[in-house]
Design a protein around this motif. Structure first.
Motif, short mmCIF file in Angstrom:
data_model
loop_
_atom_site.label_atom_id
_atom_site.label_comp_id
_atom_site.label_asym_id
_atom_site.label_seq_id
_atom_site.Cartn_x
_atom_site.Cartn_y
_atom_site.Cartn_z
N ILE A 19 23.57 1.82 -28.08
CA ILE A 19 22.27 2.21 -27.53
C ILE A 19 22.38 3.55 -26.80
O ILE A 19 21.64 4.49 -27.07
N GLU A 22 23.24 6.69 -28.72
CA GLU A 22 22.27 6.87 -29.80
C GLU A 22 22.99 7.00 -31.15
O GLU A 22 22.86 7.98 -31.86
N ALA A 86 9.17 8.46 -33.29
CA ALA A 86 10.28 8.79 -32.39
C ALA A 86 10.48 10.30 -32.29
O ALA A 86 10.67 10.84 -31.20
N ALA A 91 11.36 10.30 -28.29
CA ALA A 91 11.97 9.02 -27.94
C ALA A 91 13.30 8.84 -28.65
O ALA A 91 13.56 9.46 -29.69
N GLY A 92 14.15 7.98 -28.09
CA GLY A 92 15.35 7.57 -28.79
C GLY A 92 14.95 6.65 -29.94
O GLY A 92 13.82 6.15 -29.98
N VAL A 94 16.45 3.37 -32.39
CA VAL A 94 17.49 2.39 -32.70
C VAL A 94 17.04 1.58 -33.91
O VAL A 94 15.98 0.95 -33.88
N SER A 121 18.25 -1.76 -23.90
CA SER A 121 17.12 -0.87 -24.16
C SER A 121 16.36 -0.57 -22.87
O SER A 121 16.00 0.58 -22.61
N TYR A 124 18.51 1.74 -20.86
CA TYR A 124 18.45 3.08 -21.46
C TYR A 124 17.20 3.82 -20.98
O TYR A 124 17.28 4.96 -20.53
N VAL A 125 16.04 3.19 -21.08
CA VAL A 125 14.78 3.81 -20.67
C VAL A 125 14.82 4.17 -19.18
O VAL A 125 14.40 5.25 -18.78
N LYS A 128 17.82 7.09 -18.88
CA LYS A 128 17.58 8.33 -19.63
C LYS A 128 16.18 8.89 -19.36
O LYS A 128 15.90 10.03 -19.72
N LEU A 132 12.18 4.48 -25.96
CA LEU A 132 13.10 4.12 -27.04
C LEU A 132 12.33 3.34 -28.09
O LEU A 132 11.62 2.39 -27.78
#
Length: 147
Positions: A19, A22, A86, A91-92, A94, A121, A124-125, A128, A132
């Protein structure tokens, strides 16, 4: 002198690394490459706007999109639409089908794997400070038959 074999990380560490680094295969799809049919571009435009400005909306206490489902027969552009979403929103991305899981136990993600996917996830949000996109192709394949 022979190289020392690389130690395989525990599953949770591999999932987190997947995650945060990336590692999902992702092909950016830009506006010039995206030929939407009907109102798809308009509908995605609203979601893209929310994703681009998700921090500002969150500060205002607005309820944000928590998901979108693209459906249709194969070849209708669901994957391309998700990649466009994305790319345009920054956005990331996945691809859940690539998410590491213990393949010795099952052919699909376990409840614990799905929990890890969403926990990492959210983390991550938060870290970062960007949204995502979790792309889950053939979601129904991960569900057990209810009959």
């Amino acid at each position: 002198m022979p190289k020392k074999p690389k130690r395989k990380l525990p599953l949770l560490e591999r999932q987190k690394e997947f995650i945060f680094k990336e590692l999902s295969t992702f092909q950016p799809v830009h506006s010039k490459d995206f030929c939407a049919i009907g109102n798809v571009r308009q509908a995605l435009g609203k979601i893209i706007h929310h994703l681009k400005h998700f921090r500002a909306y969150a500060k205002l206490g607005a309820e944000l999109y928590s998901g979108a489902i693209f459906y249709g027969p194969p070849g209708t552009g669901k994957t391309t639409s998700a990649q466009f979403l994305a790319t345009e929103s920054g956005a990331g991305f996945v691809d859940v089908n690539e998410f590491p899981y213990d393949k010795t136990e099952s052919d699909t993600l376990t409840r614990k794997d799905v929990h890890s996917l969403f926990a990492f996830s959210r983390e991550y949000v938060g870290l970062k400070k960007k949204p995502l996109v979790l792309f889950w192709e053939q979601f129904d394949a991960f569900l057990k038959d209810a009959s």
